[in-house]
Design an enzyme around this catalytic site. Structure first.
Site, short mmCIF file in Angstrom:
data_model
loop_
_atom_site.label_atom_id
_atom_site.label_comp_id
_atom_site.label_asym_id
_atom_site.label_seq_id
_atom_site.Cartn_x
_atom_site.Cartn_y
_atom_site.Cartn_z
N GLY A 62 0.84 -1.19 0.00
CA GLY A 62 0.00 0.00 0.00
C GLY A 62 0.87 1.24 0.00
O GLY A 62 0.64 2.20 0.75
N HIS A 63 1.91 1.20 -0.82
CA HIS A 63 2.79 2.35 -0.96
C HIS A 63 3.63 2.17 -2.21
O HIS A 63 3.62 1.11 -2.85
CB HIS A 63 3.70 2.51 0.27
CG HIS A 63 4.53 1.31 0.58
ND1 HIS A 63 5.60 0.93 -0.19
CD2 HIS A 63 4.43 0.38 1.55
CE1 HIS A 63 6.13 -0.16 0.31
NE2 HIS A 63 5.44 -0.53 1.36
N ALA A 64 4.37 3.22 -2.56
CA ALA A 64 5.34 3.14 -3.67
C ALA A 64 6.68 3.63 -3.14
O ALA A 64 6.77 4.18 -2.04
CB ALA A 64 4.88 4.03 -4.82
N ARG A 109 2.35 -0.73 -4.89
CA ARG A 109 2.16 -2.17 -4.75
C ARG A 109 1.33 -2.51 -3.53
O ARG A 109 1.44 -1.87 -2.49
CB ARG A 109 3.49 -2.93 -4.71
CG ARG A 109 4.19 -3.12 -3.38
CD ARG A 109 4.79 -1.84 -2.81
NE ARG A 109 5.54 -1.08 -3.80
CZ ARG A 109 6.81 -1.33 -4.11
NH1 ARG A 109 7.46 -2.23 -3.45
NH2 ARG A 109 7.44 -0.61 -5.00
#
Ligand code: TYD
Length: 152
Positions: A62-64, A109
Site C-alpha cells: 500500500g505504498h510506492a 504495490r
C-alpha cells in the site's frame, strides 16, 4: 546489468515490472534456488527482509518507492501482488519459490491473499529510508504526473 536504472521512477510502468524465473537446482534431497545480483536482478542487494505470520485476510504494502528496486519472492506459500503505475494495474500470483517479481521504482504495490504460513522475501536495492516511501495515493499520482508534465 548492474545499476541499469534507465527508466526513472516517474516514468516506470507496470509493463516494466516482470516475473523472473530463477534457476532451480532440483535434487532428491530438496531444491535450491539462487539469486545472483547482475545475472538475476539488475541491482546490488543492500537489504533483505521478510514478512511472515501474516494473519488471514491481511494486506501489506500500500505504498510506492521513489528510487528503490525490489525483488519479491514467495519463498513459502503464496500471495498476490498488485502493481499500479497510476494508469494500469497488474496482479501477479506468486506461488513458487523460484519466481521473483521485479518491481521498479515508482510503482504502487499491494500484497494480499496470503496463504497460511506464507513467507514473503524481499531483496532491496537500498537500505531502509522512510523518505523514499510514498504512502499516500494522491501523492503518488502527483509524483507520476510530474513526469508527464516534465516530458511534455
Ligand atoms: P512497511 O514497508 O510499511 O511494511 P509493508 O509494506 O510490508 O506493509 O514497513 C512496516 C514497518 O517496518 C515500518 O514501520 C518500518 C519498518 N521497517 C523497517 O524498519 N525496516 C525495513 O527495512 C522495512 C521494510 C520496514
Amino acid at each position: 546489468m548492474k545499476n541499469s536504472y534507465n527508466i526513472s521512477g516517474t516514468d516506470s510502468t507496470v509493463y516494466d515490472c516482470s516475473l523472473i524465473e530463477m534457476p532451480k537446482h532440483h535434487h532428491e534431497r530438496g531444491n535450491l534456488t539462487v539469486v545472483n545480483t547482475e545475472q538475476t536482478v539488475p541491482f546490488d542487494v543492500k537489504r533483505v527482509y521478510y514478512l511472515y505470520d501474516i494473519p488471514g485476510g491481511e494486506s501489506r504494502g500500500g505504498h510506492a518507492h521513489k528510487a528503490l528496486w525490489q525483488l519479491i519472492v514467495a519463498v513459502s506459500g503464496s500471495f498476490s501482488v498488485t502493481l499500479d503505475d497510476g494508469h494500469i494495474k497488474r496482479t501477479f500470483l506468486l506461488n513458487r519459490p523460484y519466481l521473483g517479481l521485479l518491481v521498479r521504482p515508482g510503482i504502487w504495490r499491494t500484497l494480499d491473499d496470503f496463504s497460511s504460513g506464507s513467507v514473503c522475501l524481499v531483496l532491496a536495492s537500498e537500505h531502509y529510508d522512510e523518505d523514499d516511501y510514498i504512502r499516500d495515493y494522491n501523492d503518488f499520482s502527483r509524483f507520476k504526473n510530474e513526469t508527464s508534465a516534465s516530458t511534455l
